[in-house]
Design an enzyme around this catalytic site. Structure first.
Site, PDB file in Angstrom:
ATOM      1  N   ASP A  14       0.809  -1.223   0.000  1.00  0.00           N
ATOM      2  CA  ASP A  14       0.000   0.000   0.000  1.00  0.00           C
ATOM      3  C   ASP A  14       0.839   1.270   0.000  1.00  0.00           C
ATOM      4  O   ASP A  14       0.660   2.141  -0.846  1.00  0.00           O
ATOM      5  CB  ASP A  14      -0.951   0.025   1.207  1.00  0.00           C
ATOM      6  CG  ASP A  14      -2.088  -0.993   1.069  1.00  0.00           C
ATOM      7  OD1 ASP A  14      -2.347  -1.426  -0.072  1.00  0.00           O
ATOM      8  OD2 ASP A  14      -2.702  -1.329   2.094  1.00  0.00           O
ATOM      9  N   ARG A  94       0.476   2.867  16.164  1.00  0.00           N
ATOM     10  CA  ARG A  94       0.101   3.899  15.201  1.00  0.00           C
ATOM     11  C   ARG A  94       0.363   5.333  15.664  1.00  0.00           C
ATOM     12  O   ARG A  94       0.909   6.133  14.907  1.00  0.00           O
ATOM     13  CB  ARG A  94      -1.369   3.742  14.775  1.00  0.00           C
ATOM     14  CG  ARG A  94      -1.601   2.517  13.892  1.00  0.00           C
ATOM     15  CD  ARG A  94      -0.792   2.607  12.603  1.00  0.00           C
ATOM     16  NE  ARG A  94      -0.941   1.433  11.759  1.00  0.00           N
ATOM     17  CZ  ARG A  94      -0.132   0.377  11.777  1.00  0.00           C
ATOM     18  NH1 ARG A  94       0.888   0.345  12.615  1.00  0.00           N
ATOM     19  NH2 ARG A  94      -0.318  -0.631  10.966  1.00  0.00           N
ATOM     20  N   ASP A 123      -6.861   2.066  11.329  1.00  0.00           N
ATOM     21  CA  ASP A 123      -5.578   2.765  11.287  1.00  0.00           C
ATOM     22  C   ASP A 123      -5.693   4.193  10.752  1.00  0.00           C
ATOM     23  O   ASP A 123      -5.013   5.093  11.220  1.00  0.00           O
ATOM     24  CB  ASP A 123      -4.563   1.952  10.478  1.00  0.00           C
ATOM     25  CG  ASP A 123      -4.095   0.713  11.242  1.00  0.00           C
ATOM     26  OD1 ASP A 123      -4.177   0.733  12.486  1.00  0.00           O
ATOM     27  OD2 ASP A 123      -3.662  -0.263  10.602  1.00  0.00           O
ATOM     28  N   SER A 172      -2.282  -9.441   4.299  1.00  0.00           N
ATOM     29  CA  SER A 172      -1.866  -8.097   4.701  1.00  0.00           C
ATOM     30  C   SER A 172      -1.365  -8.227   6.134  1.00  0.00           C
ATOM     31  O   SER A 172      -2.116  -8.580   7.036  1.00  0.00           O
ATOM     32  CB  SER A 172      -3.045  -7.139   4.636  1.00  0.00           C
ATOM     33  OG  SER A 172      -2.760  -5.983   5.396  1.00  0.00           O
TER      34      SER A 172
HETATM   35  N1  ARG Z   1      -7.611  -5.042  13.556  1.00  0.00           N
HETATM   36  C1  ARG Z   1      -6.362  -4.636  14.105  1.00  0.00           C
HETATM   37  C2  ARG Z   1      -6.375  -3.219  14.562  1.00  0.00           C
HETATM   38  O1  ARG Z   1      -7.252  -2.500  14.194  1.00  0.00           O
HETATM   39  C3  ARG Z   1      -5.184  -4.950  13.213  1.00  0.00           C
HETATM   40  C4  ARG Z   1      -5.064  -4.265  11.909  1.00  0.00           C
HETATM   41  C5  ARG Z   1      -3.899  -4.858  11.213  1.00  0.00           C
HETATM   42  N2  ARG Z   1      -3.605  -4.320   9.927  1.00  0.00           N
HETATM   43  C6  ARG Z   1      -3.130  -5.088   8.929  1.00  0.00           C
HETATM   44  N3  ARG Z   1      -2.816  -4.498   7.817  1.00  0.00           N
HETATM   45  N4  ARG Z   1      -2.984  -6.376   9.021  1.00  0.00           N
HETATM   46  O2  ARG Z   1      -5.529  -2.799  15.313  1.00  0.00           O
END
Ligand code: ARG
Length: 390
Positions: A14, A94, A123, A172
């Site tokens: 991405d 993050r 995110d 991912s």
């Molecule tokens: N659902 C989790 C969160 O919101 C993990 C997101 C992970 N992202 C990924 N690209 N695998 O923190």
């Protein structure tokens, strides 16, 4: 006047696709990438740096591992950080990544900040909770252009970006010291079982290897030693990820409620986090009062929800951390953890601050007069007995 954007860059598909897109579709003259090291595998960082060198105009790598541990993972341990059973690895990283990106953008006097998050996940919210506290524009091409992964893979190939993602291995993955998140592909069908290949940190819990034990020492709620050996948090977590990963500890397969309200099937692995969180909450049970434990469970939940949403700038976050920190002054001691077939559980704990007196609770003790309890027992459940008798 030339327009400059600083992009939070991971080196994955991405954010790599974002770089040419920011020039071609958004007209930026200069795209600057910032890769924040929060404990991703070394190869990922190196590959990210290589890609960035070919793609962006300027590239920065920031080793934020220690800051991640001290400022983000340790608070999560102290607050028993868990959202619906998820140890919050991606979530707590993050804000740090966003802050590092902002620092560079401010130093360079950039016009805009970019991230590669889609419009479906959490995110984007976590990044923008930090980004939008500045006066810079925020650009999110992945969300904005609504690109499919297939399209991205083709676009990447056309722009000479070698991507490990294929249609056969569509995972991912988001990785840092605290956890590894795996999404995509067949995992999106919540009924399909995760194939063994999605796991990289944990071996199968069904391998049938003999159990192991580790001792974790805590000081004011944070781990300071492993099996009697003092070490920094980064090393302790790295080592524990290896040890507990051998025993298949810390796999999570769950349905998660995202901030936007979407339910998502999420797969995680987090061996060290499972060991440390279980050990920490076990030690708390030895040293905190009953009243503290009841109340802190509510604080922990509120803390975890804010951390999940990335709202670490909400004043409530600091308020809760202040309570948690105060509560951790007596969380000192050693917990003996057994690692066995995917589980990590406490088999012993000791503390100089224990609210525990072996002499008093012992069956053999004469210290307390048992008869003193008789008066207490006469009043216990008084109202219910009154009604029953009437
Ligand atoms: N659902 C989790 C969160 O919101 C993990 C997101 C992970 N992202 C990924 N690209 N695998 O923190």
């Amino acid at each position: 006047m030339s327009e400059v954007i600083v992009l939070a860059y991971s080196g994955g598909l991405d954010t790599s696709v974002c770089v040419p897109l920011l020039r071609e579709r958004y007209g930026f003259d200069k795209v600057i990438t910032v890769l924040t090291d929060v404990g991703q595998p070394k190869e990922d960082i190196e590959r990210g740096n290589e890609r960035a060198k070919n793609l962006s105009d300027e590239h920065y790598v920031i080793d934020a591992r220690e800051e991640f541990v001290e400022g983000y993972i340790f608070p999560a341990i102290k607050a028993n950080g868990s959202y619906e059973g998820y140890v919050l690895g991606t979530a707590i990283a993050r804000p740090l990544i966003a802050r590092k990106t902002v620092e560079i953008a401010e130093k360079l006097g950039a016009d805009a900040l970019g991230h590669g998050c889609t419009g479906r996940g959490n995110d984007q919210l976590r990044f923008e909770a930090i980004f939008r506290a500045t006066n810079m524009r925020v650009v999110a091409p992945m969300r904005d252009l609504d690109l499919s992964r297939e399209w991205e893979i083709d676009y990447a190939r056309d722009h000479g970006i070698d991507v490990p993602v294929t249609r056969e291995r569509p995972w991912s993955i988001d990785e840092n010291l605290w956890s590894r998140s795996i999404e995509g592909g067949l995992l999106e069908d919540p009924f399909s079982e995760p194939p063994e290949e999605i796991y990289a940190w944990t071996k199968s819990p069904e391998r049938g290897i003999p159990p192991a034990k580790v001792e974790i020492e805590f000081r004011e709620g944070v781990p300071v030693a492993l099996d009697g050996e003092k070490m920094g948090g980064v090393e302790l977590i790295e080592r524990l990820n290896k040890i507990a990963g051998e025993h298949g500890v810390g796999r999570t397969d769950m349905i998660e409620d995202r901030v936007l309200g979407l339910k998502a099937r999420e797969n995680y692995e987090h061996p060290a986090a499972t060991v440390l969180l279980n050990a920490h909450s076990d030690l708390e049970r030895l040293v905190l009062s009953r009243a503290e434990l009841r109340f802190k469970a509510m604080v922990d939940e509120a803390w975890s929800e804010l951390a999940y949403m990335g709202l670490v700038n909400d004043p409530l976050y600091a308020d809760l951390c202040a309570f948690v920190d105060e509560s951790q002054k007596r969380v000192n001691g050693v917990v003996k953890m057994k690692l066995s077939s995917g589980r990590a559980f406490s088999v012993g704990r000791k503390s100089p601050d224990a609210i525990y007196d072996q002499e008093m609770v012992s069956f053999d003790s004469q210290t307390l007069s048992q008869r003193d309890a008789e008066g207490f027992a006469k009043y216990h459940g008084f109202q219910a007995r009154f009604l029953q008798k009437r």
